[in-house]
Design an enzyme around this catalytic site. Sequence first.
Site, PDB file in Angstrom:
ATOM      1  N   GLU A 153      51.512  42.145  40.480  1.00 58.58           N
ATOM      2  CA  GLU A 153      51.249  43.296  41.333  1.00 58.58           C
ATOM      3  C   GLU A 153      51.328  42.844  42.796  1.00 58.58           C
ATOM      4  O   GLU A 153      50.736  41.825  43.157  1.00 58.58           O
ATOM      5  CB  GLU A 153      49.862  43.875  41.037  1.00 58.58           C
ATOM      6  CG  GLU A 153      49.656  45.250  41.629  1.00 58.58           C
ATOM      7  CD  GLU A 153      48.353  45.887  41.163  1.00 58.58           C
ATOM      8  OE1 GLU A 153      48.327  47.105  40.945  1.00 58.58           O
ATOM      9  OE2 GLU A 153      47.358  45.157  41.015  1.00 58.58           O
ATOM     10  N   GLY A 291      40.079  39.604  41.964  1.00 55.04           N
ATOM     11  CA  GLY A 291      39.085  39.561  40.905  1.00 55.04           C
ATOM     12  C   GLY A 291      39.694  39.494  39.524  1.00 55.04           C
ATOM     13  O   GLY A 291      39.264  38.701  38.679  1.00 55.04           O
ATOM     14  N   ALA A 292      40.695  40.344  39.274  1.00 57.56           N
ATOM     15  CA  ALA A 292      41.318  40.392  37.949  1.00 57.56           C
ATOM     16  C   ALA A 292      42.584  41.225  38.045  1.00 57.56           C
ATOM     17  O   ALA A 292      42.833  41.907  39.043  1.00 57.56           O
ATOM     18  CB  ALA A 292      40.358  40.973  36.914  1.00 57.56           C
ATOM     19  N   GLU A 294      45.184  43.818  35.494  1.00 57.29           N
ATOM     20  CA  GLU A 294      45.170  44.608  34.270  1.00 57.29           C
ATOM     21  C   GLU A 294      46.430  44.489  33.435  1.00 57.29           C
ATOM     22  O   GLU A 294      46.851  45.460  32.783  1.00 57.29           O
ATOM     23  CB  GLU A 294      44.942  46.073  34.616  1.00 57.29           C
ATOM     24  CG  GLU A 294      46.089  46.760  35.380  1.00 57.29           C
ATOM     25  CD  GLU A 294      45.970  46.697  36.880  1.00 57.29           C
ATOM     26  OE1 GLU A 294      46.622  47.501  37.572  1.00 57.29           O
ATOM     27  OE2 GLU A 294      45.218  45.829  37.388  1.00 57.29           O
ATOM     28  N   ASN A 295      47.074  43.342  33.382  1.00 55.86           N
ATOM     29  CA  ASN A 295      48.247  43.187  32.524  1.00 55.86           C
ATOM     30  C   ASN A 295      47.963  43.777  31.150  1.00 55.86           C
ATOM     31  O   ASN A 295      46.923  43.511  30.551  1.00 55.86           O
ATOM     32  CB  ASN A 295      48.597  41.713  32.362  1.00 55.86           C
ATOM     33  CG  ASN A 295      48.669  40.984  33.684  1.00 55.86           C
ATOM     34  OD1 ASN A 295      49.327  41.411  34.610  1.00 55.86           O
ATOM     35  ND2 ASN A 295      47.951  39.869  33.759  1.00 55.86           N
ATOM     36  N   GLU A 326      39.192  46.593  34.440  1.00 54.94           N
ATOM     37  CA  GLU A 326      40.522  46.231  33.926  1.00 54.94           C
ATOM     38  C   GLU A 326      40.807  46.927  32.606  1.00 54.94           C
ATOM     39  O   GLU A 326      41.948  47.321  32.335  1.00 54.94           O
ATOM     40  CB  GLU A 326      40.633  44.711  33.778  1.00 54.94           C
ATOM     41  CG  GLU A 326      40.348  43.921  35.040  1.00 54.94           C
ATOM     42  CD  GLU A 326      41.082  44.426  36.263  1.00 54.94           C
ATOM     43  OE1 GLU A 326      42.247  44.852  36.148  1.00 54.94           O
ATOM     44  OE2 GLU A 326      40.491  44.401  37.362  1.00 54.94           O
ATOM     45  N   HIS A 329      42.047  50.376  33.107  1.00 53.88           N
ATOM     46  CA  HIS A 329      43.461  50.397  33.499  1.00 53.88           C
ATOM     47  C   HIS A 329      44.391  50.508  32.298  1.00 53.88           C
ATOM     48  O   HIS A 329      45.555  50.903  32.468  1.00 53.88           O
ATOM     49  CB  HIS A 329      43.807  49.122  34.263  1.00 53.88           C
ATOM     50  CG  HIS A 329      43.569  49.198  35.733  1.00 53.88           C
ATOM     51  ND1 HIS A 329      44.044  50.212  36.528  1.00 53.88           N
ATOM     52  CD2 HIS A 329      42.909  48.347  36.577  1.00 53.88           C
ATOM     53  CE1 HIS A 329      43.703  49.987  37.780  1.00 53.88           C
ATOM     54  NE2 HIS A 329      43.004  48.877  37.844  1.00 53.88           N
ATOM     55  N   GLU A 348      43.647  52.795  40.704  1.00 52.43           N
ATOM     56  CA  GLU A 348      42.467  52.041  41.115  1.00 52.43           C
ATOM     57  C   GLU A 348      41.199  52.892  41.235  1.00 52.43           C
ATOM     58  O   GLU A 348      40.118  52.454  40.835  1.00 52.43           O
ATOM     59  CB  GLU A 348      42.753  51.317  42.437  1.00 52.43           C
ATOM     60  CG  GLU A 348      43.912  50.338  42.371  1.00 52.43           C
ATOM     61  CD  GLU A 348      43.724  49.242  41.335  1.00 52.43           C
ATOM     62  OE1 GLU A 348      42.602  49.076  40.816  1.00 52.43           O
ATOM     63  OE2 GLU A 348      44.706  48.545  41.036  1.00 52.43           O
TER      64      GLU A 348
END
Length: 889
Positions: A153, A291-292, A294-295, A326, A329, A348
């Site tokens: 991203e 932070g993370a 969302e794959n 996540e 997402h 988001e």
Amino acid sequence: MRPAPGLPTSGLDAYRIDANTVRVPNLTRQDAQQRAGLLRVDSYDVVLDLTDADGGPSERTFRCRTTIAFTANRPGASTFLDVIADRFHEVSLNGRPVDVSGYEPADGIVLAELAEHNVAVIDADLLYTTNGQGLHRFVDPIDDEVYLYTQFETTDAKRMFACFDQPDLKASFTLHVTAPAHWKLLSNGAVTEVEDAGHEHSQTKTVHFATTPRMSTYITALVAGPFYEATDHHDGIDLGLYCRDSLAEHLDTDEMFTITKQGFDWYHQNFGYRYAFGKYDQVCVPEFNSGAMENAACVTMVEDYIFTSRVTSVRYERRATTILHEMAHMWFGNLVTMRWFDDLWLNESFAEWAAFIAQAQATTWTDAWTTFANAEKTWAYKQDQLPSTHPVACDIVDVEAVDVNFDGITYAKGASALKQLVAYVGLPQFLAGVRQYFTDHAFGNTTLADLLDALNATSGRELSGWARLWLKTSGVNTLSAEFELDSDGRFSSFAVIQDAPRETSPDNVLRPHRLGIGLYSYETDPDAGDQAPKLVRTHRVEVDVDGARTEIAELIGQRRPDLVLLNDDDLTYCKLRLDEHSLHTLRHGGLAALQDSLARTLCWSAAWEMVRDGKLATRHYLDLVISAAGSESVVGVVQAVNKQLLQALEMYADPDWAPAGRARFGDLALANARAAAPGSDHQLAWVHALLDTASAGEQLDFAAGLLSGEQQLEGLTVDIGLRWLIVRALVARGRAGEAEIAAVEADDPSAAGAREAATARARIPSAEAKATAWSMATQDSDLSAAVRKAVRIGFRDPWQSELLAPYTARYFAEAAEIWDRFTAENAKGIIVMLFPSWSSAIDEQTLRLADALVADTSQPAALRRLISEGRGEVARALRARTVDAAADR
């Protein structure tokens, strides 16, 4: 290297780029729309080899062969393919070689004379990075093992495979990866087959992954390395948790799996659409920039969420929020994806809102909305009052514009607007609209209009007006109470006054609010002996507020309470202005007496915004903290208030008074650390506050004693994390140096230890240390992004203003060069963190230097935006300092 048959040789062998500094092409919305209008992408087949000639992990490059099947609705037309490659082995379209002799990463590869049905093949060497973008390569200093993970991203998938890298050209993906045999390999699909890769000198394997559903390029993923694995199963979903092998003993599998299961249960029950991506892996990875991510089915998160030292419950709660964000997402963003980044908030804001409501309703963190008001909305309010404020759904002309929009507006303001919408239409109606939205648009792309269509149908309300005012305009409104009393002290009139954000937003808009108004009074006489008075809610109304003035007839005849709290229960998004009587109540013990945690948080937030707006002097805010923070039961609020006070003392306080204020806060932190329950989170939070502010005398003696063991607090363990914090504090004040840094570093040879040591060395109070740190932070592209960030943290110690003074002018002189030197994401971090807002830089000269750069239209718009944000904060600080200096005159 020999080129593939028929491929032009010019430039193929000689082409070399720096993976850490090359920028992705700045895709424009217009180009993306034109490409999406021409193409439908069917599938990607990606073959990766991550090994060297001996079968070990390759070091600089990896080989990738991508086969793309796609159709064109205008045969004969041309398009472009995205890839950032070091050199090519084969590039062909429908079996014909494609000339790449003039290839530049910013231009991609031109595919001319398209057929209706097309197959493109790109076989190339691509580059690992150490900047947290693309395919990031990390070597664990504990065991020298190599770990890889992707971060794509916004549009970095082209760093690992050739693709049409935009969110609305979805396709299915099939990966095949060759790697060392002892590695774990993870991707979006489950592993379907593992075979021996047949390297002559070492054991390798090739892993084949299942083909994915249709999804966007930016949520594809690959994770590779000797990861530790923990597995579980829930509701038909295989669950995995992974981390580096050297961190395995600290991985909190029970709690993380519990939150994961609770999240799936809540989302399945309320979203009405089952999780669509098969298995669900979560991987803690090193040197992660955020932070993370969302794959789909392969979430990556910063490994700081593996706690190797003791932390307060705030960090555990934040980890739970991240897990749920996540996971949300998987529906908002992965199942249904925004068409273009104008609607990034559809990803988001929804994920943020969903994470907090799921956390409050399905986990042990039932006070999650208090945290939301305390942390998330404070972030949003600050962002929304900067010169760069923008609507939640905003005009994004290109990728560089979206890169600076991952901010408090897109996340927290958008989530606040959704919370307001839920209060407006009702939660059942809102969730019914969400379920319809998923059903109608699964595996597709949407815009704001698509969401509104679904919500209009299920809520029975026409929401275009709401969306225009809340999502398409910028700025935060201020609400205050205006009332009159009769002779008995009862309200004879009561109105809510709404002010437009005239100074900070070009939209100057008044919005509709669904609003709670709480009346809070003492249960007993505040002067009644030893009995601690309690401030409790005695009456509440919920009303719709619109326009500049809204009369509240429901409160006529109610006795004026000790505290009038607008936005009770935090239904809307606004700044609060407390009336004089309510502020007096809070400043004279009322905040400590207030029983409801969310109500206290709203009062803390109102006071903080009054400081930032120059309505409350920093020294009076310090008085408030001294009177109430020690009795605050929510440790997250304690930590947030302490952090805000530190910022106020650095930026908003009269510089002549600030050292005295800092000393008072240090004394408060030391006293509260000693008084806190042994082993409690509050004890640890106050120790951290002491280390952040300690300046001299007993405060530093106590810190040094903790490190040496001469001082002890019952229940407090000085573990490696706390040792680093103590050393950093002592180094910054000249009470420790290289010897102490090296001693702790020897006991912590981890990657985290290396970063802590870099921060500590950058805090050494000498001109030489600052010069070295500046060079490392702004010039050394060979350093990982994580180490450069650690150096930046140490460089701008808030109490070393005089040492930093020479870097004010230097910052503005070098800002454009820094922006050009690094990728957009890395450059953003440097520009933001090093902006001169240290005490000595808060002056008119800094404003003039910033104005000159912002006015230079030859500079990139994203850079000028970030400079304008820093400039806005300095201007705010100057106004607040004037108020503080006059406070006791």
